[in-house]
Scaffold this active site. Structure first.
Site, PDB file in Angstrom:
ATOM      1  N   ASP A  94      -7.061   7.788   3.275  1.00 18.60           N
ATOM      2  CA  ASP A  94      -6.194   8.914   3.668  1.00 18.60           C
ATOM      3  C   ASP A  94      -6.577  10.220   2.947  1.00 18.60           C
ATOM      4  OD1 ASP A  94      -5.112   8.013   1.261  1.00 18.60           O
ATOM      5  OD2 ASP A  94      -3.118   7.578   2.067  1.00 18.60           O
ATOM      6  N   THR A  95      -6.944  10.138   1.669  1.00 20.28           N
ATOM      7  CA  THR A  95      -7.334  11.364   0.958  1.00 20.28           C
ATOM      8  C   THR A  95      -8.610  11.973   1.552  1.00 20.28           C
ATOM      9  OG1 THR A  95      -8.652  10.146  -0.665  1.00 20.28           O
ATOM     10  CG2 THR A  95      -6.348  10.542  -1.227  1.00 20.28           C
ATOM     11  N   GLU A 125      -9.080   0.948  -7.419  1.00 20.19           N
ATOM     12  CA  GLU A 125      -9.134   0.019  -6.282  1.00 20.19           C
ATOM     13  C   GLU A 125     -10.092   0.558  -5.232  1.00 20.19           C
ATOM     14  OE1 GLU A 125      -5.375  -0.426  -4.285  1.00 20.19           O
ATOM     15  OE2 GLU A 125      -5.207   1.694  -3.889  1.00 20.19           O
ATOM     16  N   SER A 185       0.850  -1.193   0.000  1.00 18.09           N
ATOM     17  CA  SER A 185       0.000   0.000   0.000  1.00 18.09           C
ATOM     18  C   SER A 185       0.883   1.239   0.000  1.00 18.09           C
ATOM     19  CB  SER A 185      -0.945  -0.008   1.200  1.00 18.09           C
ATOM     20  OG  SER A 185      -0.223  -0.190   2.369  1.00 18.09           O
ATOM     21  N   GLU A 202     -11.417   4.335  -5.393  1.00 23.32           N
ATOM     22  CA  GLU A 202     -10.474   5.144  -6.167  1.00 23.32           C
ATOM     23  C   GLU A 202     -10.773   5.000  -7.653  1.00 23.32           C
ATOM     24  OE1 GLU A 202      -6.420   4.232  -5.043  1.00 23.32           O
ATOM     25  OE2 GLU A 202      -6.986   4.048  -2.933  1.00 23.32           O
ATOM     26  N   ARG A 250       4.496   9.952   7.095  1.00 27.57           N
ATOM     27  CA  ARG A 250       3.482  10.996   7.223  1.00 27.57           C
ATOM     28  C   ARG A 250       3.232  11.217   8.707  1.00 27.57           C
ATOM     29  NH1 ARG A 250      -0.951   9.475   3.603  1.00 27.57           N
ATOM     30  NH2 ARG A 250      -1.815   8.258   5.292  1.00 27.57           N
ATOM     31  N   GLY A 285       1.854   3.051  -2.308  1.00 23.37           N
ATOM     32  CA  GLY A 285       2.800   3.115  -3.415  1.00 23.37           C
ATOM     33  C   GLY A 285       4.059   2.294  -3.231  1.00 23.37           C
TER      34      GLY A 285
HETATM   35  N1  LIG Z   1      -2.780   2.080 -13.954  1.00 19.50           N
HETATM   36  C1  LIG Z   1      -2.483   3.298 -13.538  1.00 19.50           C
HETATM   37  N2  LIG Z   1      -2.442   4.328 -14.412  1.00 19.50           N
HETATM   38  C2  LIG Z   1      -2.118   5.578 -13.991  1.00 19.50           C
HETATM   39  N3  LIG Z   1      -1.808   5.896 -12.737  1.00 19.50           N
HETATM   40  C3  LIG Z   1      -1.837   4.921 -11.826  1.00 19.50           C
HETATM   41  C4  LIG Z   1      -2.173   3.575 -12.165  1.00 19.50           C
HETATM   42  N4  LIG Z   1      -2.107   2.828 -11.045  1.00 19.50           N
HETATM   43  C5  LIG Z   1      -1.748   3.666 -10.053  1.00 19.50           C
HETATM   44  N5  LIG Z   1      -1.581   4.918 -10.501  1.00 19.50           N
HETATM   45  C6  LIG Z   1      -1.192   6.100  -9.683  1.00 19.50           C
HETATM   46  O1  LIG Z   1      -0.556   5.654  -8.496  1.00 19.50           O
HETATM   47  C7  LIG Z   1      -1.378   5.933  -7.350  1.00 19.50           C
HETATM   48  C8  LIG Z   1      -1.265   4.816  -6.335  1.00 19.50           C
HETATM   49  O2  LIG Z   1      -1.695   3.593  -6.924  1.00 19.50           O
HETATM   50  P1  LIG Z   1      -2.520   2.531  -6.067  1.00 19.50           P
HETATM   51  O3  LIG Z   1      -3.687   3.214  -5.451  1.00 19.50           O
HETATM   52  O4  LIG Z   1      -2.784   1.362  -6.910  1.00 19.50           O
HETATM   53  O5  LIG Z   1      -1.411   2.164  -5.002  1.00 19.50           O
HETATM   54  P2  LIG Z   1      -1.502   1.917  -3.466  1.00 19.50           P
HETATM   55  O6  LIG Z   1      -0.165   1.426  -3.069  1.00 19.50           O
HETATM   56  O7  LIG Z   1      -2.673   1.063  -3.197  1.00 19.50           O
HETATM   57  O8  LIG Z   1      -1.733   3.327  -2.883  1.00 19.50           O
HETATM   58  P3  LIG Z   1      -2.655   3.694  -1.633  1.00 19.50           P
HETATM   59  O9  LIG Z   1      -2.481   2.616  -0.634  1.00 19.50           O
HETATM   60  O10 LIG Z   1      -2.070   5.023  -1.201  1.00 19.50           O
HETATM   61  O11 LIG Z   1      -4.043   3.838  -2.177  1.00 19.50           O
HETATM   62  C9  LIG Z   1      -2.770   6.141  -7.915  1.00 19.50           C
HETATM   63  O12 LIG Z   1      -3.571   6.908  -7.046  1.00 19.50           O
HETATM   64  C10 LIG Z   1      -2.442   6.831  -9.228  1.00 19.50           C
HETATM   65  O13 LIG Z   1      -2.098   8.181  -9.029  1.00 19.50           O
HETATM   66 MG   LIG Z   2      -4.652   3.638  -3.925  1.00 20.49          MG
END
Ligand SMILES: Nc1ncnc2c1ncn2[C@@H]1O[C@H](COP(=O)(O)OP(=O)(O)OP(=O)(O)O)[C@@H](O)[C@H]1O
Ligand SMILES: [Mg+2]
Length: 394
Positions: free
Chosen positions: A281-282, A274, A147, A262, A362, A149
């Site tokens: 968080d947002t 997802e 998670s 999202e 954070r 990123g």
């Molecule tokens: N397929 C995609 N195309 C374009 N941008 C993407 C894509 N996948 C992810 N991103 C960008 O990366 C961000 C984080 O991706 P994602 O939500 O899948 O990861 P995460 O690790 O679950 O993050 P979080 O836990 O903070 O939600 C997205 O909000 C978006 O800005």
């Molecule tokens: Mg995400």
């Protein structure tokens, strides 16, 4: 009502406060002591919630009425057992289980006919070499279990694929060896559509737009004018996913609570990314924009209260990310706040009171109300620039 909160970060702290305000008894659990929610809960427990034995022993000891997962890294098989034993798991054990893994939720959403980016899963680099043929660059590689990123990279060309694959595997949560390769969506903007499932059905919070850096949220804001048709489409998609996840609840679980959906918006297209079945968080921006924040809505839905569509004022949030090794301190708050318009428009700085930073973390959030999104973001930035952020060696 005895509430076991699994995960005691900044989002958990707000959830704990809202439960306590409504007469509940909260046990805040996390893997380390002095986690943010622990200082507000009536009790705390330190354990590794990803280890099935540790988690099941804790549940046997506490005997909670409700278990509220606040993070993904939980041994969800134990939650499935607890649900069948009659404990209310929020929103359901299956929802927690499906959403902790990108594979689970992606296949679930596609099964509902929801549009997503093109994707495939792989466990070896050879598999990627074979399947990537149908894709054009850039692509995004992410561990299926991660998670904020973590382990995620944007891959511009074929030659960088192997390095990114290894990076994703190294940064996987637990011992998962699987990655997802996704088509890169050139979206116009992205939103979190907070969707509440409660006793009176589904309610949508006004959309939250946000900006991410390296897959981690930096700023979010409410008060955007979305095209009506596009918003309707977004609500249809979120409603579909949330209704289906909520329907997995069995026994005393109800599927109630808030879900952070999202979505990417490209022209009139809405693409599902997802969902997490908990405050997002947002969504911290709702701490200032709404009378009932995402945390209050989550807790009221869980307690079986009916939910009304919230009215949101125009507002922004900005994460305070700190760097270094040691104890974080957010200083100069008072003069940072007085440096922006006062008292006409309100601003707040929340300190998460985290005990330690190792690299990057954070540690707080700036919340700002204004007459336009641009002004709210500008004020949040001004406040941020005036804060004294120090990480001191312990
Ligand atoms: N397929 C995609 N195309 C374009 N941008 C993407 C894509 N996948 C992810 N991103 C960008 O990366 C961000 C984080 O991706 P994602 O939500 O899948 O990861 P995460 O690790 O679950 O993050 P979080 O836990 O903070 O939600 C997205 O909000 C978006 O800005
Ligand atoms: Mg995400």
């Amino acid at each position: 009502m005895k509430v076991l909160l699994l995960g005691s970060g900044e989002l958990g702290r707000e959830v704990a406060i809202e439960f306590i305000r409504r007469g509940c008894y909260v046990i805040a659990a996390d893997r380390y002591e002095n986690a943010p929610a622990m200082s507000v809960a009536q009790e705390f427990q330190v354990l590794n919630m990803n280890v099935p034995k540790c988690l099941s022993e804790l549940i046997d000891k506490i005997k909670p009425d409700v278990i509220v997962p606040e993070i993904e890294a939980i041994a969800t098989e134990v939650l499935i057992q607890a649900e069948s034993d009659g404990i209310n798991i929020v929103p359901s054990a299956r929802a927690a289980n499906l959403t902790m893994n990108r594979e689970g939720i992606r296949e679930f959403a596609c099964g509902l006919g929801v549009p997503t980016s093109g994707y495939f899963f792989a466990t070896t680099f050879n598999e990627i070499k074979e399947k990537i043929k149908d894709f054009t660059f850039p692509v995004i590689i992410k561990p299926v279990q991660s998670s904020s990123g973590k382990g995620q990279t944007l891959v511009e060309k074929y030659d960088d694929l192997e390095k990114s694959f290894n990076y994703a595997i190294e940064n996987s949560r637990g011992d998962s060896q699987k990655v997802i390769i996704e088509e890169f969506i050139k979206f116009d903007y992205e939103i979190t559509l907070l969707t509440v499932n409660a006793v009176n059905g589904i309610t949508f919070v006004p959309p939250i737009q946000h900006r991410q850096e390296n897959g981690d949220y930096q700023e979010s804001w409410q008060g955007i004018e979305m095209d009506k048709e596009t918003l309707k489409r977004a609500q249809e998609i979120a409603g579909k996913v949330v209704t289906a996840l909520a329907a997995t609840a069995t026994n005393n679980s109800k599927g109630y609570g808030i879900y952070g959906v999202e979505l990417f918006i490209r022209g009139k297209d809405v693409i599902f990314s997802e969902v997490s079945p908990r405050p997002h968080d947002t969504g911290m921006v709702t701490l200032i924009s709404q009378i009932k924040s995402e945390f209050a809505l989550h807790v009221e839905a869980i307690l079986g209260y009916p939910i009304d569509t919230p009215i949101a004022n125009i507002a922004a949030s900005k994460a305070i990310v700190m760097h270094g090794e040691g104890a974080p301190n957010i200083g100069n708050i008072s003069s940072a706040l007085t440096s922006v318009a006062f008292p006409k428009y309100t601003n707040m700085v929340y300190d998460f009171d985290k005990p330690i930073v190792n690299g990057e973390r954070r540690c707080g959030v700036i919340l700002s109300l204004a007459e336009s999104v641009d002004k709210a973001l500008e004020k949040a930035k001004k406040i941020h620039d005036k804060l004294e952020l120090k990480v001191t060696k312990k």
